[in-house]
Design a protein around this motif. Structure first.
Motif, mmCIF file in Angstrom:
data_model
loop_
_atom_site.group_PDB
_atom_site.id
_atom_site.type_symbol
_atom_site.label_atom_id
_atom_site.label_comp_id
_atom_site.label_asym_id
_atom_site.label_seq_id
_atom_site.Cartn_x
_atom_site.Cartn_y
_atom_site.Cartn_z
ATOM 1 N N LEU A 1 0.828 -1.202 0.000
ATOM 2 C CA LEU A 1 0.000 0.000 0.000
ATOM 3 C C LEU A 1 0.866 1.257 0.000
ATOM 4 C CD1 LEU A 1 -2.988 0.876 0.149
ATOM 5 C CD2 LEU A 1 -2.710 1.038 2.627
ATOM 6 N N ARG A 2 0.594 2.170 -0.947
ATOM 7 C CA ARG A 2 1.372 3.397 -1.062
ATOM 8 C C ARG A 2 0.661 4.350 -2.020
ATOM 9 N NH1 ARG A 2 2.444 -0.515 -4.485
ATOM 10 N NH2 ARG A 2 3.513 -0.118 -6.458
ATOM 11 N N ASN A 3 1.132 5.581 -2.045
ATOM 12 C CA ASN A 3 0.693 6.559 -3.035
ATOM 13 C C ASN A 3 1.775 6.707 -4.096
ATOM 14 O OD1 ASN A 3 -1.877 7.569 -1.826
ATOM 15 N ND2 ASN A 3 -0.509 8.161 -0.159
ATOM 16 N N GLN A 4 1.339 7.096 -5.292
ATOM 17 C CA GLN A 4 2.309 7.287 -6.370
ATOM 18 C C GLN A 4 1.791 8.325 -7.359
ATOM 19 O OE1 GLN A 4 0.917 3.455 -9.111
ATOM 20 N NE2 GLN A 4 2.725 3.248 -7.845
ATOM 21 N N VAL A 5 2.721 8.891 -8.123
ATOM 22 C CA VAL A 5 2.385 9.795 -9.217
ATOM 23 C C VAL A 5 2.580 9.026 -10.518
ATOM 24 C CG1 VAL A 5 2.890 11.988 -10.350
ATOM 25 C CG2 VAL A 5 3.131 11.782 -7.854
ATOM 26 N N VAL A 6 1.554 9.013 -11.355
ATOM 27 C CA VAL A 6 1.619 8.291 -12.625
ATOM 28 C C VAL A 6 1.421 9.264 -13.777
ATOM 29 C CG1 VAL A 6 0.778 6.162 -11.578
ATOM 30 C CG2 VAL A 6 -0.851 7.731 -12.646
ATOM 31 N N ARG A 7 1.852 8.823 -14.963
ATOM 32 C CA ARG A 7 1.696 9.612 -16.177
ATOM 33 C C ARG A 7 0.819 8.846 -17.149
ATOM 34 N NH1 ARG A 7 7.010 11.158 -19.609
ATOM 35 N NH2 ARG A 7 6.655 9.108 -20.522
ATOM 36 N N LEU A 8 -0.172 9.537 -17.717
ATOM 37 C CA LEU A 8 -1.018 8.964 -18.754
ATOM 38 C C LEU A 8 -0.704 9.650 -20.070
ATOM 39 C CD1 LEU A 8 -2.819 9.100 -15.936
ATOM 40 C CD2 LEU A 8 -4.594 8.167 -17.433
ATOM 41 N N ARG A 9 -0.769 8.898 -21.142
ATOM 42 C CA ARG A 9 -0.605 9.463 -22.482
ATOM 43 C C ARG A 9 -1.982 9.726 -23.079
ATOM 44 N NH1 ARG A 9 2.863 9.841 -26.926
ATOM 45 N NH2 ARG A 9 4.612 8.979 -25.741
ATOM 46 N N HIS A 10 -2.149 10.930 -23.611
ATOM 47 C CA HIS A 10 -3.405 11.302 -24.258
ATOM 48 C C HIS A 10 -3.445 10.678 -25.654
ATOM 49 C CE1 HIS A 10 -6.869 13.809 -25.262
ATOM 50 N NE2 HIS A 10 -6.242 14.200 -26.358
ATOM 51 N N GLN A 11 -4.451 9.830 -25.887
ATOM 52 C CA GLN A 11 -4.597 9.159 -27.184
ATOM 53 C C GLN A 11 -6.025 9.336 -27.672
ATOM 54 O OE1 GLN A 11 -3.231 5.082 -26.782
ATOM 55 N NE2 GLN A 11 -1.086 5.701 -26.742
ATOM 56 N N GLY A 12 -6.268 10.416 -28.412
ATOM 57 C CA GLY A 12 -7.594 10.670 -28.971
ATOM 58 C C GLY A 12 -8.623 10.927 -27.905
ATOM 59 N N GLU A 13 -9.535 9.971 -27.720
ATOM 60 C CA GLU A 13 -10.622 10.122 -26.762
ATOM 61 C C GLU A 13 -10.288 9.530 -25.399
ATOM 62 O OE1 GLU A 13 -13.870 11.574 -27.505
ATOM 63 O OE2 GLU A 13 -12.512 12.356 -29.037
ATOM 64 N N ARG A 14 -9.108 8.953 -25.243
ATOM 65 C CA ARG A 14 -8.789 8.225 -24.025
ATOM 66 C C ARG A 14 -7.412 8.604 -23.492
ATOM 67 N NH1 ARG A 14 -13.360 7.600 -24.135
ATOM 68 N NH2 ARG A 14 -14.626 5.713 -24.256
ATOM 69 N N GLY A 15 -7.247 8.405 -22.195
ATOM 70 C CA GLY A 15 -5.948 8.489 -21.571
ATOM 71 C C GLY A 15 -5.481 7.093 -21.220
ATOM 72 N N VAL A 16 -4.263 6.769 -21.574
ATOM 73 C CA VAL A 16 -3.720 5.426 -21.365
ATOM 74 C C VAL A 16 -2.555 5.515 -20.400
ATOM 75 C CG1 VAL A 16 -2.655 3.429 -22.475
ATOM 76 C CG2 VAL A 16 -4.448 4.729 -23.673
ATOM 77 N N LEU A 17 -2.568 4.679 -19.365
ATOM 78 C CA LEU A 17 -1.483 4.687 -18.382
ATOM 79 C C LEU A 17 -0.150 4.439 -19.069
ATOM 80 C CD1 LEU A 17 -0.725 4.911 -15.402
ATOM 81 C CD2 LEU A 17 -1.084 2.439 -15.211
#
Length: 353
Positions: free
Chosen positions: A104-120
């Protein structure tokens, strides 16, 4: 979800401070614990919902943009959002979340914007303390004028973590968009200290805002709610390397070893985010159930609060407050977070202009 509509003040029992002249519009409703907004260049916005969804709101309607696995309990789950300052050339959205798999922890993640969706895309910062009760996770993300990503973290109800420079808990962090410690951080070369730390001695900081003229960083923070007293929620002016005292002092300690708050509420006003708008600082209140307007005087290094006004009430708990690209102020309710009383169409995003 509901479509965008004009809201008449009297119909919803809205209370506005005299002289504010604010006009209130409901942008979208039917959300589940919205936590943060991220505006796209076209004026649409993304909104995180704490159970793990990101919605894309366009034309007053929300559609699912991304769903992330999270540990959703207490104050934890999917929290802050921040769009890359060079978007869309850098097509990334950053999010703060609590996860259980692998510990269990917190984290900062980045998503890539791909058209209509964000992908981890990937995790850029991991190992931020979290506890099973889900309390004191911090969670605000914001890019500063320097292009660096600032991250607020709670002390996960382990008070001494706030003073421990080897821990990421109870801090404001400053990192590059790739997740590396930012150049110029105050503890880069200190043995045993985490180089991501920008300031420390925080209990559960929830908001970040930069003064539009001086560029100084302001932060909101929850004071104690039963341990070491009660109340004393704060607004602080953040200095690099500053120690803000928790748990050594509560509220205004007048101890030269620690930074005193710019403003605090002795009886408690647990704040969400804060934002500069129309020459004042606006602070969203959770248990206080109001948007406050803090009128400041002074200047760099010598700010003081000369007046506090209620700018908005009547919508219950308020968490996010942010200035949109259209110059209006956007506020979210948080009545479905387990601590409020949900109303029809909660939770909402409101537009003030």
């Amino acid at each position: 979800m509901v479509s965008r509509r004009r809201v008449l003040v009297g119909l919803l029992g809205l209370s506005l401070a005299r002289g504010q002249g604010l006009r209130v519009e409901e942008v979208v409703g039917g959300l589940e614990v919205p936590w943060a907004l991220a505006f796209l260049p076209d004026g649409s916005f993304l909104v995180s919902e704490r159970p793990g969804r990101i919605q894309w709101v366009r034309g007053g309607r929300a559609s699912l943009y991304a769903k992330l696995p999270v540990y959703h309990r207490g104050e934890s789950g999917l929290l802050g959002l921040a769009l890359h300052p060079q978007f869309p050339q850098e097509p990334y959205l950053f999010a703060y979340r609590t996860v259980e798999e692998g510990g269990l922890r917190n984290q900062v993640v980045r998503l890539r914007h791909q058209g209509e969706r964000g992908v981890l895309d990937r995790v850029i910062l991991d190992g931020i303390p979290a506890r099973a009760h889900g309390l004191h996770s911090g969670g605000r993300l914001a890019f500063g004028p320097d292009g660096m990503l600032y991250v607020t973290t709670g002390e996960a109800y382990e008070r001494e973590l706030a003073q421990d420079l080897s821990s990421l808990g109870g801090k404001i962090l400053r990192i590059t968009p790739e997740g590396r410690p930012a150049p110029g951080n105050p503890f880069l070369d200190r043995p045993g200290a985490r180089p991501e730390i920008y300031s420390y001695g925080h209990r559960n900081p929830q908001g970040l805002a930069w003064h539009p003229r001086t560029g100084e960083l302001f932060a909101s923070e929850h004071g104690p709610s039963g341990e070491l007293g009660f109340g004393h929620d704060e607004v602080n002016v953040i200095l690099a390397g500053g120690n803000y005292g928790w748990p050594r002092v509560v509220g205004e300690g007048k101890d030269p070893r620690y930074r005193d708050p710019l403003h605090f509420w002795p009886e408690g006003f647990p704040p969400g985010n804060l934002a500069f708008w129309r020459e004042a600082l606006y602070v969203a209140g959770l248990r206080g159930q109001a948007l406050l307007r803090l009128v400041l005087a002074g200047g760099r290094g010598s700010w003081r609060v000369v007046r506090v006004e209620t700018a908005l009430s009547g919508f219950g708990r308020l968490r996010e407050v942010q200035v949109g690209p259209d110059g209006a102020l956007y506020v979210t309710t948080s009545n479905r977070d387990g601590r409020g009383q949900a109303r029809p169409q909660d939770d909402r995003v409101l537009r003030l202009g």
